[in-house]
Design a protein around this motif. Structure first.
Motif, PDB file in Angstrom:
ATOM      1  N   LYS A  72       9.616   6.043  96.966  1.00  0.00           N
ATOM      2  CA  LYS A  72      10.518   6.216  98.102  1.00  0.00           C
ATOM      3  C   LYS A  72      10.744   7.686  98.419  1.00  0.00           C
ATOM      4  N   LYS A  73      11.105   8.477  97.418  1.00  0.00           N
ATOM      5  CA  LYS A  73      11.367   9.897  97.654  1.00  0.00           C
ATOM      6  C   LYS A  73      10.090  10.633  98.049  1.00  0.00           C
TER       7      LYS A  73
ATOM      8  N   LEU B 222       8.661  11.693  91.446  1.00  0.00           N
ATOM      9  CA  LEU B 222       9.766  11.411  92.360  1.00  0.00           C
ATOM     10  C   LEU B 222       9.989   9.929  92.585  1.00  0.00           C
TER      11      LEU B 222
ATOM     12  N   TRP C  18      16.333  17.459  94.576  1.00  0.00           N
ATOM     13  CA  TRP C  18      16.045  16.369  93.641  1.00  0.00           C
ATOM     14  C   TRP C  18      15.721  16.852  92.238  1.00  0.00           C
TER      15      TRP C  18
END
Length: 243
Positions: A84-85, A81, A235
């Motif tokens: 940040k995610k 990911l 995502w």
């Protein structure tokens, strides 16, 4: 080996271990009431607790299980990911666990309060700090005391632990890698992640509704898992379209 863990996962583990040592061995009485998360309408609740409770653990087994699980699943997600995610996923899952757990607490408090008011007990005054005044027959007073004990249990018992966030990480892993085979303790054969997650969620919901809590915030697990799973699904398409 520890240096090979990606930075976000490594730092979360380090912070949890430091907080555990400080709050359990050095300043337990001073910090636990302020950092663990109380019911939002409790007089002991503080706004920062919605974050700080994720770094609190009540026993060595509690933190050991959570950190080993994070160490097992976190690095894969952090690399997939991005930092940040992954950080968003972790804290959003922890918040999801906090809110679902306390939504259930709110339902229970409303039910208990309604019964107490029907019996003539002034719940609003009691929660505002006034001394409880029991009215009615001895049978009614006995029932009021039992209900009040349940109410006090919700208002004065904090939740603590990274379990909501951890369940979010595990659920996100299952959403992104459903066919990954996992070894589970006491089960001799590997099982695909997409089969393990629904079982864990159903069991947690059952235990939460049945009242067989045993000091475990089962709805926090469910809330964290739901948030982690939903974020990963959002995502997922973007992630695998890059390859």
């Amino acid at each position: 080996m520890f240096n090979n863990i990606p930075p976000i996962t490594r730092n979360i583990i380090i912070i949890n271990v430091i907080v555990f040592i400080v709050t359990n061995f050095l300043f337990r009485e001073q910090y636990t009431p302020y950092l663990a998360a109380f019911y939002p309408f409790s007089p002991f609740f503080h706004s920062w607790q919605i974050i700080t409770h994720m770094f609190m653990h009540g026993s060595i087994m509690h933190i050991l299980f959570n950190m080993l699980t994070l160490w097992s699943f976190g690095p894969v997600l952090e690399q997939s990911l991005g930092e940040k995610k992954y950080l968003i996923l972790y804290f959003a899952s922890g918040l999801g666990g906090f809110f679902l757990f306390n939504l259930w607490n709110f339902v229970e408090v409303q039910q208990i309060s309604s019964q107490l008011q029907t019996l003539g007990f002034n719940v609003d005054a009691y929660l505002s700090g006034a001394k409880g005044v029991f009215m009615g027959s001895s049978e009614s007073i006995l029932k009021q005391k039992g209900l009040l004990e349940s109410l006090n249990g919700i208002v004065t018992t904090p939740m603590l632990g990274a379990s909501g966030a951890i369940f979010g990480v595990v659920a996100a892993f299952a959403a992104l890698y459903p066919d990954a085979k996992l070894m589970i303790m006491f089960i001799p054969v590997p099982i695909k992640a997409k089969y393990i997650l629904p079982v864990v969620i159903v069991v947690s919901i059952f235990l939460g509704f049945s009242g067989n809590v045993g000091g475990i915030a089962h709805f926090a697990h469910v809330g964290g898992a739901l948030v982690g799973f939903l974020l990963a699904r959002v995502w997922r398409k973007q992630l695998f379209n890059r390859f």
